[in-house]
Design a protein around this motif. Structure first.
Motif, mmCIF file in Angstrom:
data_model
loop_
_atom_site.group_PDB
_atom_site.id
_atom_site.type_symbol
_atom_site.label_atom_id
_atom_site.label_comp_id
_atom_site.label_asym_id
_atom_site.label_seq_id
_atom_site.Cartn_x
_atom_site.Cartn_y
_atom_site.Cartn_z
ATOM 1 N N GLY A 164 -2.598 83.468 -32.502
ATOM 2 C CA GLY A 164 -1.608 82.571 -32.200
ATOM 3 C C GLY A 164 -1.068 81.591 -33.099
ATOM 4 O O GLY A 164 0.083 81.291 -33.372
ATOM 5 N N THR A 165 -2.077 81.221 -34.148
ATOM 6 C CA THR A 165 -1.930 80.694 -35.150
ATOM 7 C C THR A 165 -0.817 81.182 -36.409
ATOM 8 O O THR A 165 0.377 80.699 -36.612
ATOM 9 C CB THR A 165 -3.144 80.124 -36.053
ATOM 10 O OG1 THR A 165 -3.840 79.718 -35.135
ATOM 11 C CG2 THR A 165 -2.646 79.153 -37.220
ATOM 12 N N ASP B 191 4.944 76.112 -28.606
ATOM 13 C CA ASP B 191 3.541 76.521 -28.517
ATOM 14 C C ASP B 191 3.238 76.560 -27.245
ATOM 15 O O ASP B 191 2.763 75.670 -26.592
ATOM 16 C CB ASP B 191 2.819 75.302 -29.442
ATOM 17 C CG ASP B 191 1.160 75.806 -29.591
ATOM 18 O OD1 ASP B 191 0.961 76.698 -29.071
ATOM 19 O OD2 ASP B 191 0.612 75.076 -30.346
ATOM 20 N N ALA C 219 1.137 78.699 -26.547
ATOM 21 C CA ALA C 219 -0.292 79.535 -26.576
ATOM 22 C C ALA C 219 -0.956 79.595 -25.167
ATOM 23 O O ALA C 219 -1.630 80.492 -25.045
ATOM 24 C CB ALA C 219 -1.115 78.758 -27.720
ATOM 25 N N GLN C 220 -0.887 78.507 -24.349
ATOM 26 C CA GLN C 220 -1.704 78.498 -23.060
ATOM 27 C C GLN C 220 -1.016 78.654 -22.029
ATOM 28 O O GLN C 220 -1.628 78.475 -20.783
ATOM 29 C CB GLN C 220 -2.427 76.906 -22.929
ATOM 30 C CG GLN C 220 -3.128 76.677 -24.436
ATOM 31 C CD GLN C 220 -3.800 75.097 -24.105
ATOM 32 O OE1 GLN C 220 -3.635 74.623 -23.139
ATOM 33 N NE2 GLN C 220 -4.517 74.715 -25.007
ATOM 34 N N SER D 112 -0.677 82.718 -27.577
ATOM 35 C CA SER D 112 -1.871 83.118 -27.902
ATOM 36 C C SER D 112 -2.724 84.224 -27.239
ATOM 37 O O SER D 112 -2.710 83.753 -26.102
ATOM 38 C CB SER D 112 -2.735 81.918 -28.385
ATOM 39 O OG SER D 112 -4.138 82.464 -28.749
ATOM 40 N N LYS E 64 -7.888 82.327 -23.730
ATOM 41 C CA LYS E 64 -6.729 82.373 -22.792
ATOM 42 C C LYS E 64 -6.482 83.073 -21.818
ATOM 43 O O LYS E 64 -7.336 83.826 -21.503
ATOM 44 C CB LYS E 64 -5.385 82.580 -24.022
ATOM 45 C CG LYS E 64 -5.547 81.668 -25.328
ATOM 46 C CD LYS E 64 -5.280 80.054 -24.877
ATOM 47 C CE LYS E 64 -5.006 79.464 -26.197
ATOM 48 N NZ LYS E 64 -5.630 79.418 -27.301
HETATM 49 C C1 LIG Z 1 -5.111 78.843 -28.853
HETATM 50 C C2 LIG Z 1 -3.861 77.941 -29.349
HETATM 51 C C3 LIG Z 1 -3.411 78.045 -30.508
HETATM 52 C C4 LIG Z 1 -3.660 79.091 -31.610
HETATM 53 O O1 LIG Z 1 -3.963 80.253 -31.213
HETATM 54 P P1 LIG Z 1 -5.163 81.046 -32.155
HETATM 55 O O2 LIG Z 1 -4.656 82.352 -31.403
HETATM 56 O O3 LIG Z 1 -6.287 80.790 -31.532
HETATM 57 O O4 LIG Z 1 -4.784 81.211 -33.352
HETATM 58 C C5 LIG Z 1 -2.211 77.092 -30.985
HETATM 59 N N1 LIG Z 1 -1.973 76.371 -30.179
HETATM 60 C C6 LIG Z 1 -2.606 75.848 -28.907
HETATM 61 C C7 LIG Z 1 -2.189 75.015 -28.008
HETATM 62 C C8 LIG Z 1 -3.569 76.658 -28.538
HETATM 63 O O5 LIG Z 1 -4.324 76.402 -27.297
#
Ligand SMILES: *Cc1c(COP(=O)(O)O)cnc(C)c1O
Length: 382
Positions: free
Chosen positions: A58-59, A155, A157-158, A179, A184
């Protein structure tokens, strides 16, 4: 008697997926290939047909999203101080400056009024974070972005499976980053995916993903941008692909468990003693996490002590997340205490309780009973 330890999260990987991974391992091609194409196609379908490209994390996905938005040295990106540090680290990574604004203590997401006030001549993009899967007000966010001519890198990611007014996160908006980290709602062990606006952007994302390489015909390799090494292996993609058909059920199970948390916390000692519950927004969130905020000033324990008490009762918990601007790296860049009071207070006292698809309703009861007990025992006012 001792009960089985209840972690705060745990992935659900079925036998079909495990067998599928074994097939990939035996296939003779284990890095980026057919499984990634299938995973990207499944994700694209999930977000209404928009182009999607996978990445190693996700990064990496956020960082490439920033590059595609043209963010670089001299630019500012407005984001939330209450997130995983990856969010603002990626802004620094591309040579830009993160500009934090405080959160709304109710949603625990960026306060959009403060965000709008923070827009300045150097502002290039907005990077909202959907903590625990709850999106911000997307209508308002994009109205602000349009008015000021700003790119948005969400972002999310979640937030896979979250929605805004009936439309999935990723199906709307500008650049949307997910992510697939092990914790997740859908995992590929590690991994991420970016939703893009068109094939030209997707092509550029693919170049940034692998050394800037373009291919055109036999021996027609060219390198025309500086790319890195951010591709996802087919083994990982197969894990993600194996989860796709179950995502809706996973999220439904999370939702049911979250509902039960609210039922169990209603009229509880914990709430009477000042524990704050998350917003009960069942319309928009995918319930990535169920997070309470502890009334630390009225407790004899700090958060670590509270977590140790839960652990002693066989219950895992998490601290997602301490406010980013208070980390050494950020303090060295001039961020100081008392800048973002809500993010600081919530960052210091937020607690993630167990929530994952394989959990049972009885586990929720057990967690709430433990939280009540610890609050009662440690309350200074009780
Ligand atoms: C998990 C997460 C990331 C990064 O994802 P990775 O897959 O661990 O690199 C970035 N932002 C948020 C809010 C996250 O929860």
């Amino acid at each position: 008697m001792d009960q089985e330890f209840l972690p705060f999260t745990r992935p659900t990987i079925n036998e079909e997926t495990i067998a599928g991974v074994a097939d990939v391992l035996r296939s003779g091609w284990i890095t980026t290939g057919a499984q990634n194409l299938a995973f990207e196609a499944a994700l694209s379908e999930y977000v209404g047909g928009r182009p999607v490209r996978t990445f190693s994390s996700g990064t990496a996905t956020l960082e490439i999203g920033l590059r595609i938005a043209g963010v670089g040295p001299g630019d500012e990106v407005i984001t939330s101080p209450l997130s995983w540090v990856a969010t603002s680290n990626t802004i620094l990574e591309v040579g830009a400056t993160p500009v934090f604004v405080d959160i709304d203590p109710r949603t625990r997401n960026l306060d959009l009024n403060l965000l709008e006030q923070a827009i300045a001549p150097r502002t290039k993009a907005l990077m909202p974070v959907y903590l625990a899967g709850l999106p911000v007000d997307m209508d308002r966010l994009y109205a602000i972005a349009r008015q000021h001519g700003l790119r948005v890198i969400e972002d999310a990611a979640q937030a896979l499976g979250s929605s805004w007014r009936g439309q999935r996160i990723g199906a709307i908006g500008d650049l949307v980053s997910f992510s697939f980290h092990a914790n997740k709602n859908l995992t590929s062990i590690e991994g991420g995916a970016l939703v893009l606006n068109d094939e030209a952007e997707a092509c550029l994302a693919q170049k940034y993903r692998l050394q800037g390489v373009t291919r055109s015909g036999f021996d027609g390799m060219e390198v025309d941008v500086l790319g890195g090494k951010f591709n996802l292996s087919d083994v990982a993609a197969r894990v993600g692909l194996g989860q796709m058909p179950h995502l809706a059920r996973f999220n439904e199970q999370r939702r049911e468990l979250a509902r039960h948390y609210f039922e169990c916390f209603a009229n509880s000692a914990a709430v009477a003693l000042g524990v704050e519950l998350p917003p009960d927004d069942f319309e928009h969130t995918n319930w990535h996490m169920f997070q309470i905020v502890l009334p630390l000033p009225t407790l004899k324990l700090d958060r670590a002590g509270f977590m140790a008490e839960l652990h002693a009762r066989g219950i895992g918990s998490g601290a997602h997340y301490p406010a980013i601007h208070l980390f050494k790296l950020y303090r060295e860049r001039g961020f100081t205490l008392n800048k973002f009071p809500h993010a600081e207070r919530i960052g210091a006292s937020i607690l993630t309780l167990p929530l994952f698809p394989a959990m049972r309703l009885a586990d929720v009861k057990r967690v709430v009973t433990a939280v009540n007990e610890i609050c009662e025992h440690s309350s200074l006012t009780h």
